[in-house]
Write an enzyme that holds these catalytic residues in place. Structure first.
Site, mmCIF file in Angstrom:
data_model
loop_
_atom_site.group_PDB
_atom_site.id
_atom_site.type_symbol
_atom_site.label_atom_id
_atom_site.label_comp_id
_atom_site.label_asym_id
_atom_site.label_seq_id
_atom_site.Cartn_x
_atom_site.Cartn_y
_atom_site.Cartn_z
ATOM 1 N N HIS A 116 -67.014 -53.753 23.979
ATOM 2 C CA HIS A 116 -67.498 -54.277 22.919
ATOM 3 C C HIS A 116 -67.258 -55.735 22.415
ATOM 4 O O HIS A 116 -66.095 -56.096 22.257
ATOM 5 C CB HIS A 116 -67.408 -53.448 21.601
ATOM 6 C CG HIS A 116 -68.026 -51.997 21.891
ATOM 7 N ND1 HIS A 116 -68.639 -51.339 21.010
ATOM 8 C CD2 HIS A 116 -67.137 -50.902 22.290
ATOM 9 C CE1 HIS A 116 -68.763 -50.103 21.278
ATOM 10 N NE2 HIS A 116 -68.024 -49.720 22.148
ATOM 11 N N VAL A 175 -70.107 -43.201 25.045
ATOM 12 C CA VAL A 175 -70.803 -43.211 26.332
ATOM 13 C C VAL A 175 -69.914 -43.273 27.490
ATOM 14 O O VAL A 175 -69.092 -44.176 27.375
ATOM 15 C CB VAL A 175 -71.786 -44.196 26.281
ATOM 16 C CG1 VAL A 175 -72.688 -44.405 27.512
ATOM 17 C CG2 VAL A 175 -72.848 -44.198 25.152
ATOM 18 N N ASP A 230 -76.082 -53.924 21.424
ATOM 19 C CA ASP A 230 -75.882 -52.483 20.883
ATOM 20 C C ASP A 230 -76.857 -52.144 19.856
ATOM 21 O O ASP A 230 -77.106 -53.020 18.950
ATOM 22 C CB ASP A 230 -74.277 -52.565 20.492
ATOM 23 C CG ASP A 230 -73.735 -51.001 20.141
ATOM 24 O OD1 ASP A 230 -72.579 -50.515 20.655
ATOM 25 O OD2 ASP A 230 -74.509 -50.238 19.557
ATOM 26 N N ILE A 231 -77.332 -50.935 20.199
ATOM 27 C CA ILE A 231 -78.692 -50.383 19.229
ATOM 28 C C ILE A 231 -78.120 -50.102 17.894
ATOM 29 O O ILE A 231 -78.868 -50.135 16.973
ATOM 30 C CB ILE A 231 -79.646 -49.567 19.894
ATOM 31 C CG1 ILE A 231 -78.604 -48.150 20.378
ATOM 32 C CG2 ILE A 231 -80.369 -49.903 20.926
ATOM 33 C CD1 ILE A 231 -79.334 -47.038 20.668
ATOM 34 N N HIS A 278 -67.259 -49.905 28.937
ATOM 35 C CA HIS A 278 -68.036 -51.121 28.375
ATOM 36 C C HIS A 278 -66.886 -51.567 27.321
ATOM 37 O O HIS A 278 -66.280 -50.844 26.820
ATOM 38 C CB HIS A 278 -69.288 -50.489 27.404
ATOM 39 C CG HIS A 278 -69.169 -49.314 26.476
ATOM 40 N ND1 HIS A 278 -69.208 -47.868 27.140
ATOM 41 C CD2 HIS A 278 -69.027 -49.128 25.443
ATOM 42 C CE1 HIS A 278 -69.023 -47.114 26.228
ATOM 43 N NE2 HIS A 278 -68.878 -47.680 24.935
#
Ligand code: 5GP
Length: 140
Positions: free
Chosen positions: A106, A100, A35-36, A104
C-alpha cells in the site's frame, strides 16, 4: 508454513484482465492501481506480476526486482497528490490484516494532521478514483 497461492484471488483476476482496475502504472515486474476503499486520497496498491501470496513466499529475486518499481510509483504518488509524506504498508496473513492473498504494498499519501481512514472501509466514488489516478499518472 505459508498457505499455497490461490489463482482465484481478486488481484490475480485483475492481473489476468478478468476484473477491471484503475491502473496508474505497469512495467515488466509490477502493476499499480487505485485501492477501491482508499484509506487516504490517492491510495495506490503495487503488486508483483509473479504469483506470490505475501512477503513470506515471494522469492528474493522477484522481490528485489519489484523494489525499484515500488520506488517509482511512490515518487509519482507523492508528486501527483502533492502529498507531504507517504506511509507504506504490507499486511501478511489474516492475523496481520491481510485480506487479499496476492502480495501487495500500500502507498498512502500523507498530509500533516490528516488521519488515515479505516482499512477496507468505504468504497470511493469511481470519478474520484479516476481524478486521483489521472494526477498520479501525470507525475511519472
Ligand atoms: P490487505 O490484503 O492489504 O489487508 O488489503 C487489501 C486491499 O485491497 C484493501 O485496501 C482493499 O480496499 C483493497 N481491495 C479489495 N478488493 C479490491 C478490488 O477489487 N479492487 C481494488 N482496486 N482494491 C481492492
Amino acid at each position: 508454513m505459508t498457505a499455497a497461492y490461490d489463482n482465484a484471488n481478486i488481484f490475480a483476476k485483475i492481473l489476468r484482465g478478468e476484473l477491471p482496475c484503475e491502473k496508474v502504472y505497469d512495467d515488466e515486474h509490477v502493476l499499480a492501481f487505485m485501492d477501491i476503499m482508499p484509506r487516504a486520497d490517492g491510495h495506490v496498491l503495487v503488486i508483483p506480476k509473479t504469483p506470490a501470496r505475501n512477503i513470506l513466499d515471494i522469492d528474493a529475486a522477484h522481490l528485489s526486482q519489484m523494489m525499484p518499481s515500488l520506488q517509482t510509483v511512490a515518487r509519482a504518488v507523492k508528486t501527483g497528490m502533492q502529498a507531504e509524506g507517504l506511509t507504506l504498508q504490507q499486511f501478511t496473513e489474516s492475523a496481520g490484516g491481510q485480506v487479499v492473498f496476492h502480495l501487495h504494498f500500500h502507498i498512502l499519501p500523507r498530509w500533516e494532521g490528516v488521519k488515515l481512514r479505516p482499512h477496507t472501509g468505504d468504497m470511493e466514488k469511481p470519478e474520484r478514483l479516476k481524478d486521483h489516478a489521472a494526477k498520479i499518472r501525470a507525475a511519472f
